[in-house]
Structures are given as C-alpha cells and as structure tokens.
Design an enzyme around this catalytic site. Sequence first.
Site, PDB file in Angstrom:
ATOM      1  N   ASP A   1       3.940 -44.699  42.217  1.00 40.58           N
ATOM      2  CA  ASP A   1       4.266 -43.605  41.306  1.00 40.58           C
ATOM      3  C   ASP A   1       5.653 -43.084  41.701  1.00 40.58           C
ATOM      4  O   ASP A   1       6.084 -43.250  42.851  1.00 40.58           O
ATOM      5  CB  ASP A   1       3.210 -42.503  41.457  1.00 40.58           C
ATOM      6  CG  ASP A   1       3.606 -41.231  40.734  1.00 40.58           C
ATOM      7  OD1 ASP A   1       3.863 -41.304  39.517  1.00 40.58           O
ATOM      8  OD2 ASP A   1       3.696 -40.172  41.382  1.00 40.58           O
ATOM      9  N   LEU A   2       6.337 -42.429  40.776  1.00 42.82           N
ATOM     10  CA  LEU A   2       7.701 -41.974  41.049  1.00 42.82           C
ATOM     11  C   LEU A   2       7.789 -40.483  41.412  1.00 42.82           C
ATOM     12  O   LEU A   2       8.125 -40.122  42.542  1.00 42.82           O
ATOM     13  CB  LEU A   2       8.599 -42.274  39.846  1.00 42.82           C
ATOM     14  CG  LEU A   2      10.093 -41.906  40.001  1.00 42.82           C
ATOM     15  CD1 LEU A   2      10.731 -42.629  41.181  1.00 42.82           C
ATOM     16  CD2 LEU A   2      10.851 -42.208  38.712  1.00 42.82           C
ATOM     17  N   TYR A   3       7.489 -39.616  40.444  1.00 45.84           N
ATOM     18  CA  TYR A   3       7.718 -38.175  40.628  1.00 45.84           C
ATOM     19  C   TYR A   3       6.677 -37.553  41.562  1.00 45.84           C
ATOM     20  O   TYR A   3       5.486 -37.546  41.269  1.00 45.84           O
ATOM     21  CB  TYR A   3       7.692 -37.443  39.287  1.00 45.84           C
ATOM     22  CG  TYR A   3       8.673 -38.004  38.284  1.00 45.84           C
ATOM     23  CD1 TYR A   3      10.050 -37.934  38.517  1.00 45.84           C
ATOM     24  CD2 TYR A   3       8.231 -38.618  37.119  1.00 45.84           C
ATOM     25  CE1 TYR A   3      10.949 -38.465  37.598  1.00 45.84           C
ATOM     26  CE2 TYR A   3       9.132 -39.143  36.193  1.00 45.84           C
ATOM     27  CZ  TYR A   3      10.485 -39.069  36.439  1.00 45.84           C
ATOM     28  OH  TYR A   3      11.369 -39.590  35.543  1.00 45.84           O
TER      29      TYR A   3
ATOM     30  N   ARG B   1       6.306 -28.275  36.175  1.00 44.89           N
ATOM     31  CA  ARG B   1       5.618 -29.520  36.470  1.00 44.89           C
ATOM     32  C   ARG B   1       4.202 -29.543  35.885  1.00 44.89           C
ATOM     33  O   ARG B   1       3.769 -30.532  35.288  1.00 44.89           O
ATOM     34  CB  ARG B   1       5.575 -29.721  37.989  1.00 44.89           C
ATOM     35  CG  ARG B   1       4.699 -30.864  38.480  1.00 44.89           C
ATOM     36  CD  ARG B   1       5.187 -32.217  38.009  1.00 44.89           C
ATOM     37  NE  ARG B   1       4.473 -33.305  38.690  1.00 44.89           N
ATOM     38  CZ  ARG B   1       4.567 -34.573  38.353  1.00 44.89           C
ATOM     39  NH1 ARG B   1       5.335 -34.959  37.348  1.00 44.89           N
ATOM     40  NH2 ARG B   1       3.897 -35.501  39.012  1.00 44.89           N
TER      41      ARG B   1
ATOM     42  N   SER C   1       5.607 -45.457  36.156  1.00 46.46           N
ATOM     43  CA  SER C   1       5.841 -44.023  35.962  1.00 46.46           C
ATOM     44  C   SER C   1       5.721 -43.598  34.504  1.00 46.46           C
ATOM     45  O   SER C   1       5.933 -44.389  33.583  1.00 46.46           O
ATOM     46  CB  SER C   1       7.253 -43.699  36.475  1.00 46.46           C
ATOM     47  OG  SER C   1       7.662 -42.405  36.089  1.00 46.46           O
ATOM     48  N   ASN C   2       5.432 -42.307  34.340  1.00 44.69           N
ATOM     49  CA  ASN C   2       5.439 -41.686  33.017  1.00 44.69           C
ATOM     50  C   ASN C   2       6.847 -41.609  32.417  1.00 44.69           C
ATOM     51  O   ASN C   2       6.993 -41.417  31.207  1.00 44.69           O
ATOM     52  CB  ASN C   2       4.891 -40.244  33.108  1.00 44.69           C
ATOM     53  CG  ASN C   2       3.367 -40.173  33.090  1.00 44.69           C
ATOM     54  OD1 ASN C   2       2.684 -41.109  32.669  1.00 44.69           O
ATOM     55  ND2 ASN C   2       2.829 -39.061  33.557  1.00 44.69           N
TER      56      ASN C   2
END
Lengths: 219, 219
Positions: A9-11, A39, A116-117
């Site tokens: 995942d990124l964030y 967020r 990621s989203n």
Amino acid sequence: MTSQLYVFDLYGTLVDYNSLRPQVYLLTPNASSLVDLWRLKQLQYSFMSSMMGRYVDFDELTAHALDYAAAQYGVQLDAESRERLIDAWSQLPPYPDVRPALEKLRALGAKLAVLSNGTPPALARTVAAAGLDEYFDALLSVDSVKAYKPRPEVYHLAVERFGLSRGEIGFVSSNGWDAAGAAEFGFDVTWCNRNRLPAETFGARPARTIATLAELPAD
Amino acid sequence: MTSQLYVFDLYGTLVDYNSLRPQVYLLTPNASSLVDLWRLKQLQYSFMSSMMGRYVDFDELTAHALDYAAAQYGVQLDAESRERLIDAWSQLPPYPDVRPALEKLRALGAKLAVLSNGTPPALARTVAAAGLDEYFDALLSVDSVKAYKPRPEVYHLAVERFGLSRGEIGFVSSNGWDAAGAAEFGFDVTWCNRNRLPAETFGARPARTIATLAELPAD
C-alpha cells in the site's frame, strides 16, 4: 517466509501524510485534527464512491475531502493554497524504514509493487518524488477497475499482473481496513501497525503484525 | 412540498446514540470519545462488509465495533457489560423533535417508514422502546438485501415496498453520507443537520437541509 512478490500500500505505509501538518499549520492551529479529518473523509468518500457505484478518481476525492475538512475547521482556502495542499499528496516523504526494507527485499530476490487508491499519474509522481521508483516492478492503480479498496477486484490486479496465486503474494499495509480486505481476498498479509492501533475486529485477520517495515521479511 | 411517503433513517435521525455515554462513563472517563469511535467503526465496518462482499448483520458489526473502541481506550469489558452496551442500541431514546414531527406528517396524510442498517428484530425493538411504533407503515431493514447503505439496492427497498417512483419518496436522514447516497439514488432528500456539520462535498446534494425535524415538511 519470504515471498517472491511483495505488494505495498502507498499512503500511510510507504509515504507519510502526517507530513502535511506543517503546511496546514500555516492556515490553522488545528492542523493535526484537520489532516486527520482530511484523511478520514478521503477514505470515507472512497468507500461511498464504490458503494454508490459512482467512480470518481482519488485526486478528486482528495480535493472534496479537503474542502470538507477546511469547512469543519473554519479555514478559508484560496485557490492557490488549495491546489498546493492537494498537490502535496504527490510529494509525501517516505517513512525512514522504507528504503532499507525495500533494499533488503530486493537483495533477497523479491519483486516489489505498489497497489494504491491513487491515480496512475499520482502514483508515478509520488513514488518518484519519494526516490523509490528504482525499486518497483509495477505501480498498480485502482483506476483501471474504477473501484476502491477493499473491493476484491482491486486486489485481483496484482494476481493478474504477476500471474501468482493469491496466497503467494505478500501484501503489506499500515491501514487496518486494507490489511483486512487483502486478507479476506486471500493474500499473505502483513499489517504494519505504525500507529499502535487496536487490531481490526471485523474481516479476515492479517497473517502477521509488525511495528515497522524493518521487520520485513517477517515469519 | 409534502410527500405522500416519508422514509426515515433510524440511528442518529430518530434515536440518539449519544445517550449511550452515561453508561460508558461508568467504565471510562473517555466515554464521549469511545462512543464516537464506536459509531465510526460501526459505520466503517458496514462499508467494509459491503465492499468485501461479506455480509455480517448490524448487531454483529456493532459488537465488533465496540470491541475495537474498548481496546482503543483500554477498557476491559466483561461479558455482561458488553452485552448490556450492545443491547442498549435497541433502547435508544428518540430525539425530542421526533414525535411531534411524525404526528404532523401523519396529520397531513403522509405514510411513514423507517429504512435502516439495523436487523429486523433490532428495528422492531428500537422503534417500540422509543414509543414510535404506532407511526410507521413499514420498518425496512437492509438485512433483506444483505448490503449496507449507501448501496442503491438498499434504497430500492422503499420503492419496492410502496410502489412509488424514487422522486416521489421523501427521505430524511441526519447522516450526511446517507443523505448523499439517497440523493444519488434519486429520493427527494432532506438532510437534518442535527450536529451542524459541513455539507458533504461528495455525492449528490440533498434537496434541502433542516436543523431539526420540527421543520418538516420543508419546501
């Protein structure tokens, strides 16, 4: 167990959105709360988007969520400040444990990817700005299936891209709901509990929990 | 405009979960924060459940969410306290503006219904305990479609039950995301902004916003 593929995942996992606080602090003393709400709404809107069946890309959801959070804290955003804050999502710094962990996994022969989203351009910019682009074999965006995590078709993108079975894919996220969704899908999930939160009590359990990425690869 | 049918959300719109605070306060001074987190996780789990395609009923999600919130605030729940708190969701008091508003709408000849994430037994118990059962022509639960709001098939339950078109149905919710989902579906939506929150910036806009149900029927 060392997987042959790790999907991150990124964030919140590789890059740190808490780094937005100093910029927001120039606008309001409630910077931490505003970023937390930003967020929260960004994720809530991604859930709503998928459930309503009205896909809107993550850049746009990020902008909508900022507008909500700013309104909640009485912050008047001029167009320039708004644009700069949204753009800052493509320049988030990596957590200090990220580069050594990716180095180690590469040295062990693992392939690495991001799932990621974020939109494809946002992923490319963010990973490059964080100095991490050399590590990844693929940057996979939900945008190609027009749905958000934790929808199964999103996790399926990694299966499709690498031709591995679900259980062969190591998935790493600091977001509990993402770890639960990926475990439900059948990935071999590591939850990196950076914020020392309680374990999610709904959804499949991750195979293991670590405190930082320095623990990778984890048994 | 007076609709011939008003469909109400239940939790936060007709009955008040903030009334759980005194009971939780016996367990921790962080009662308000714990109840807020309990509700937040309850909704997050409902979203996750729908997105993962693993339907679990709302009573169970409420229990999972309580376990998470208790863990976050370091509250050890014995089985009896846990059961009592979960059960309290079926005994939430109505807001003071509810009964007069329902009286007025009935006097105008409108039909009334509830459409809620709760299970059928929970809806029946909650509405009866709140002394509101005489007002409603139907208590519609998401349980019959095994998905949660804001999935369109949930809102479709009211269309199916009453045989009206979407735009003829007045829908009232205090939950911004629910109002947005119902507006997206095509209902004539009134958002009752009890908590003076910013308007949602994603999803279709409700037709109107009111501060309390005393403003119903609203133009």
